[in-house]
Design a protein around this motif. Sequence first.
Motif, PDB file in Angstrom:
ATOM      1  N   PHE A   1      -6.459   2.072  -7.685  1.00 24.04           N
ATOM      2  CA  PHE A   1      -5.162   2.420  -8.252  1.00 24.04           C
ATOM      3  C   PHE A   1      -5.254   3.672  -9.107  1.00 24.04           C
ATOM      4  CE2 PHE A   1      -1.667   2.238 -11.256  1.00 24.04           C
ATOM      5  CZ  PHE A   1      -0.616   2.067 -10.378  1.00 24.04           C
ATOM      6  N   SER A   2      -4.258   4.538  -8.957  1.00 26.62           N
ATOM      7  CA  SER A   2      -4.199   5.696  -9.840  1.00 26.62           C
ATOM      8  C   SER A   2      -2.766   5.801 -10.349  1.00 26.62           C
ATOM      9  CB  SER A   2      -4.629   6.948  -9.064  1.00 26.62           C
ATOM     10  OG  SER A   2      -3.687   7.964  -9.207  1.00 26.62           O
ATOM     11  N   ALA A   3      -2.638   6.100 -11.642  1.00 19.72           N
ATOM     12  CA  ALA A   3      -1.306   6.142 -12.256  1.00 19.72           C
ATOM     13  C   ALA A   3      -0.431   7.166 -11.540  1.00 19.72           C
ATOM     14  CB  ALA A   3      -1.426   6.477 -13.732  1.00 19.72           C
ATOM     15  N   ASN A   4      -1.082   8.188 -10.988  1.00 23.48           N
ATOM     16  CA  ASN A   4      -0.340   9.229 -10.278  1.00 23.48           C
ATOM     17  C   ASN A   4       0.378   8.679  -9.034  1.00 23.48           C
ATOM     18  OD1 ASN A   4       0.318  12.088 -10.201  1.00 23.48           O
ATOM     19  ND2 ASN A   4      -0.812  12.080  -8.265  1.00 23.48           N
ATOM     20  N   ASP A   5      -0.188   7.597  -8.446  1.00 28.47           N
ATOM     21  CA  ASP A   5       0.428   7.010  -7.255  1.00 28.47           C
ATOM     22  C   ASP A   5       1.853   6.531  -7.566  1.00 28.47           C
ATOM     23  OD1 ASP A   5      -1.987   7.521  -6.101  1.00 28.47           O
ATOM     24  OD2 ASP A   5      -2.618   5.430  -5.912  1.00 28.47           O
ATOM     25  N   VAL A   6       2.039   5.981  -8.774  1.00 30.52           N
ATOM     26  CA  VAL A   6       3.364   5.481  -9.157  1.00 30.52           C
ATOM     27  C   VAL A   6       4.313   6.656  -9.384  1.00 30.52           C
ATOM     28  CG1 VAL A   6       4.662   4.154 -10.858  1.00 30.52           C
ATOM     29  CG2 VAL A   6       2.422   3.370 -10.115  1.00 30.52           C
ATOM     30  N   LYS A   7       3.756   7.752  -9.892  1.00 27.86           N
ATOM     31  CA  LYS A   7       4.569   8.954 -10.091  1.00 27.86           C
ATOM     32  C   LYS A   7       5.048   9.477  -8.729  1.00 27.86           C
ATOM     33  CE  LYS A   7       4.137  13.480 -11.498  1.00 27.86           C
ATOM     34  NZ  LYS A   7       3.031  14.299 -11.026  1.00 27.86           N
ATOM     35  N   GLU A   8       4.145   9.522  -7.761  1.00 27.53           N
ATOM     36  CA  GLU A   8       4.533  10.010  -6.431  1.00 27.53           C
ATOM     37  C   GLU A   8       5.570   9.092  -5.796  1.00 27.53           C
ATOM     38  OE1 GLU A   8       3.325  13.129  -7.069  1.00 27.53           O
ATOM     39  OE2 GLU A   8       3.798  13.145  -4.936  1.00 27.53           O
ATOM     40  N   ARG A   9       5.467   7.802  -6.103  1.00 23.92           N
ATOM     41  CA  ARG A   9       6.435   6.829  -5.562  1.00 23.92           C
ATOM     42  C   ARG A   9       7.872   7.188  -5.964  1.00 23.92           C
ATOM     43  NH1 ARG A   9       7.147   1.382  -4.005  1.00 23.92           N
ATOM     44  NH2 ARG A   9       8.785   0.330  -5.170  1.00 23.92           N
ATOM     45  N   SER A  10       8.008   7.817  -7.134  1.00 18.12           N
ATOM     46  CA  SER A  10       9.358   8.160  -7.581  1.00 18.12           C
ATOM     47  C   SER A  10       9.962   9.292  -6.722  1.00 18.12           C
ATOM     48  CB  SER A  10       9.351   8.534  -9.065  1.00 18.12           C
ATOM     49  OG  SER A  10       8.659   9.744  -9.237  1.00 18.12           O
ATOM     50  N   PHE A  11       9.124   9.917  -5.909  1.00 21.36           N
ATOM     51  CA  PHE A  11       9.633  10.953  -4.979  1.00 21.36           C
ATOM     52  C   PHE A  11       9.816  10.375  -3.566  1.00 21.36           C
ATOM     53  CE2 PHE A  11       7.301  13.319  -8.249  1.00 21.36           C
ATOM     54  CZ  PHE A  11       8.251  14.261  -8.618  1.00 21.36           C
ATOM     55  N   TRP A  12       9.913   9.061  -3.494  1.00 21.97           N
ATOM     56  CA  TRP A  12       9.924   8.368  -2.190  1.00 21.97           C
ATOM     57  C   TRP A  12      10.897   9.014  -1.191  1.00 21.97           C
ATOM     58  CZ3 TRP A  12       6.761   4.441  -0.471  1.00 21.97           C
ATOM     59  CH2 TRP A  12       7.113   3.862   0.756  1.00 21.97           C
TER      60      TRP A  12
ATOM     61  N   LEU B   1       1.217   5.969   9.105  1.00 22.03           N
ATOM     62  CA  LEU B   1       1.256   4.542   8.781  1.00 22.03           C
ATOM     63  C   LEU B   1       2.485   4.313   7.903  1.00 22.03           C
ATOM     64  CD1 LEU B   1      -2.559   3.983   8.059  1.00 22.03           C
ATOM     65  CD2 LEU B   1      -1.346   4.030  10.261  1.00 22.03           C
ATOM     66  N   ASN B   2       3.446   3.634   8.477  1.00 23.89           N
ATOM     67  CA  ASN B   2       4.783   3.550   7.880  1.00 23.89           C
ATOM     68  C   ASN B   2       4.952   2.244   7.101  1.00 23.89           C
ATOM     69  OD1 ASN B   2       7.516   4.093   7.415  1.00 23.89           O
ATOM     70  ND2 ASN B   2       8.149   3.298   9.422  1.00 23.89           N
ATOM     71  N   VAL B   3       4.763   2.339   5.789  1.00 24.02           N
ATOM     72  CA  VAL B   3       4.879   1.160   4.929  1.00 24.02           C
ATOM     73  C   VAL B   3       6.250   1.199   4.249  1.00 24.02           C
ATOM     74  CG1 VAL B   3       3.898   2.185   2.801  1.00 24.02           C
ATOM     75  CG2 VAL B   3       3.522  -0.236   3.276  1.00 24.02           C
ATOM     76  N   SER B   4       6.829   0.046   3.984  1.00 22.37           N
ATOM     77  CA  SER B   4       8.127   0.034   3.295  1.00 22.37           C
ATOM     78  C   SER B   4       7.906   0.198   1.793  1.00 22.37           C
ATOM     79  CB  SER B   4       8.862  -1.277   3.570  1.00 22.37           C
ATOM     80  OG  SER B   4       8.165  -2.344   2.964  1.00 22.37           O
ATOM     81  N   LYS B   5       8.976   0.593   1.122  1.00 25.67           N
ATOM     82  CA  LYS B   5       8.869   0.820  -0.323  1.00 25.67           C
ATOM     83  C   LYS B   5       8.559  -0.493  -1.053  1.00 25.67           C
ATOM     84  CE  LYS B   5      11.024   3.440  -4.005  1.00 25.67           C
ATOM     85  NZ  LYS B   5      12.230   3.897  -4.668  1.00 25.67           N
ATOM     86  N   GLU B   6       9.143  -1.594  -0.581  1.00 23.62           N
ATOM     87  CA  GLU B   6       8.896  -2.905  -1.215  1.00 23.62           C
ATOM     88  C   GLU B   6       7.447  -3.321  -1.030  1.00 23.62           C
ATOM     89  OE1 GLU B   6      11.745  -3.200   1.610  1.00 23.62           O
ATOM     90  OE2 GLU B   6      12.029  -1.613   0.135  1.00 23.62           O
ATOM     91  N   GLU B   7       6.929  -3.109   0.194  1.00 22.86           N
ATOM     92  CA  GLU B   7       5.539  -3.513   0.462  1.00 22.86           C
ATOM     93  C   GLU B   7       4.581  -2.660  -0.374  1.00 22.86           C
ATOM     94  OE1 GLU B   7       4.434  -6.130   2.121  1.00 22.86           O
ATOM     95  OE2 GLU B   7       2.301  -5.594   2.023  1.00 22.86           O
ATOM     96  N   GLN B   8       4.896  -1.383  -0.554  1.00 23.20           N
ATOM     97  CA  GLN B   8       4.017  -0.541  -1.382  1.00 23.20           C
ATOM     98  C   GLN B   8       3.954  -1.098  -2.804  1.00 23.20           C
ATOM     99  OE1 GLN B   8       5.062   3.205  -3.234  1.00 23.20           O
ATOM    100  NE2 GLN B   8       3.362   4.236  -2.199  1.00 23.20           N
ATOM    101  N   LYS B   9       5.110  -1.516  -3.318  1.00 29.34           N
ATOM    102  CA  LYS B   9       5.152  -2.061  -4.673  1.00 29.34           C
ATOM    103  C   LYS B   9       4.244  -3.291  -4.787  1.00 29.34           C
ATOM    104  CE  LYS B   9       8.548  -3.651  -8.059  1.00 29.34           C
ATOM    105  NZ  LYS B   9       9.996  -3.684  -8.314  1.00 29.34           N
TER     106      LYS B   9
END
Length: 296
Positions: free
Chosen positions: A212-223, A188-196
């Motif tokens: 929501f988990s704070a870790n999700d935002v951490k993983e986002r930094s490895f986009w 499931l291919n979501v864009s980085k903007e849509e994830q935000k």
Amino acid sequence: MKNLLHDRKIWAKPGKKHHVSDFDTEYTADFIKKNDALDKLDKNLEEMIQMQDKLYADSRYSLLLVFQAMDAAGKDGTIKHVMSGVNPQGTQVFSFKTPTATELDHDYLWRIYKRLPERGNIGIFNRSHYEEVLVVKVHPEFLLRQQLPDAKNLNSINDNFWMQRYHQINNFEKHLSENGTVILKFFLNVSKEEQKKRFLKRIDDPARNWKFSANDVKERSFWNAYMQAYSEMLTHTSTDYAPWFVIPADNKWFMRYAVSNIIINRLKELNLEYPTLPPAEMAGLEQARQMLMEEK
Ligand code: ATP
Ligand code: MG
């Protein structure tokens, strides 16, 4: 209904080099707006129910649906929606989390094998063995816990190591497919903007806070590292017997439609029929009818 099984905007054609950025996260095929797709989606869900019934009665094939995605792409919602109405008796959903100590004491396919669907059933993997070439590739230190002879330290984990993993996964899936498991894999291919946007919604809406988990935002930094890992996964593990579909996930309604379209079109290729009874058993049915009719 357009058959999306071989739509090059979605299907990662086997044997080709792919990059996630080649796939449009907003693609909606023939549809212009949401309402155009809703009727078709309802029809698809009806058809799914009938096909599952035949799959179960036929009891030769099982269907394995693999879902992988970045957080908030909509795995849970898509699974819930596409499977709504199908007989719970013939479906199993399994979510794979960080491996336990016992699981780490076995090879990485051990826990996967145990959760495969039985003949006649639909098995849904919410995350899967592909985590082994996604999260583990982005964070190779996870590999050290696996105590592998070929990965004693981070320096020994090179391209060859990952190519070997893709190869192992392909062999595994080929074996399954040759033994009656029909495999469809959805990224499931979501864009980085849509994830935000979706993360912010989860933070703002109390009814969504739990997702929501704070870790999700951490993983986002490895986009970017994730996109690279997904791209290599598509290139090396999309096969004729277990193809990858890159589902545009920015419009949830299209994502659901596309997944149902692909499942139905693949099941149609199996030409499933209700089993017909051998003559002796047919005669038995006639006898039973007579007995019932002659009851006082
Ligand atoms: P999801 O995010 O799928 O909705 P969840 O929020 O309920 O699930 P999480 O604990 O966030 O549960 O997700 C499972 C976590 O387990 C993910 O971070 C995933 O990357 C990780 N995971 C799954 N399989 C593996 C694996 N083989 N090795 C390492 N980590 C894994
Ligand atoms: Mg999560």
